[in-house]
Design an enzyme around this catalytic site. Sequence first.
Site: not given
Length: 304
Positions: A136, A164
Site C-alpha cells: 500500500y 495499491k
Amino acid sequence: MGIQWSGVMPAVTTKFTNEDTLDLVNFEKNIKAQVEAGVSGIILGGTLGEASTLTQNEKKILIEKTVEIVQKKIPVIINIAEQSTKDAIEAARLAKEYGAQGLMMLPPMRYKADSRETVVYFKKVANSTPLPIMIYNNPVDYGIEVTLDMLAELAECENIQAVKESTRDISNVTRMRNRFGDRFAILCGVDTLALESILMGADGWVAGLVCAFPAETVAICNLAKAGKIKEAITIYRWFLPLLELDISTKLVQNIKLAEVATGIGTENVREPRLPLAGEERNRVLAIINEGLKSRPILPDYKNL
C-alpha cells in the site's frame, strides 16, 4: 487460493452496533451486496475499516465471518499496519491462521522509516509468510513513499505481487509499467483517480465508495477494461461528487452515511470518531441525495 489482483476490491467498512460491538448482521448484508455486484476480493482492516481501533479478536472474527460469507468465490485480504517488524510478522501469521488469503501492507506506522528500513521491513514480513502481498503506497496519508527503486528491491520477494497506488500522481502507473512491465499488478487506491488509472494501465481499483455503491463501481471498472470508455465516463462523471467524499479526513463517516442511504450499512463509528453532525452532515447528505436522485441505469456490465 491464488489472487488475481484485478477488478474492484472494496476496502470495506467495519460495522458496529449501538453498543460498540461488531455488527455482523449489517456487515454480512454489505459483503453480500459486494459479492453480488461482482467485486474481485474483499479487503478488511484498512483505513475505512477503522483498523487502528480493532482488537485482535475482532480482526479474527471479521476474517472468519467474511471467509464464511464469500464461500471461496473471492479472496479475503486483510491490511497490516503495525509499528514493529515483529508485530507485522505476527499479524501475517495470525491472518493466515484465521483464513485470510492475502495481505495488504503499509510501511511501519508512527516511525518514519527510511528507504532501507522500509524495504527490510517489507522483505522480512514477506519472507515470513506464504500469503500474497499488495504493498500500500500512500505517502500523502502515511508519510513514507515506496519508490520505484524500492519496488525493484522488493521484486525479489515472489509473494509481493501488487501495489495499491495512492501517490495521487497518475503518471506513476506509467512509470511502473515502463520499469517493471507486468511484474506487479497495479490497483488504484484513490477513488477520484480510478478511471484515469485504469485507462493508463492499472489492473484494478481498491475502492471506498463501493461500500455504498458496489454495482456502479464495478460497472465503471468492467466497462473501462472492456474498452467501452464512453459508457464508463458517463457513470464516472455522475459518481465523481460522491467519490470525492473518499478524499477527506472524515471519509469513514462520509461513506458510512452513504451506506445508510443505499440500505447496506449504519452510521455507527468507533470513538474518537463521531457521526457527522450539523452543517457538515447536511453538506454530505446533499451530495448523497443528489447522487441518488440521478443514479444511472447500468448496462449489463457483468457480461462484457
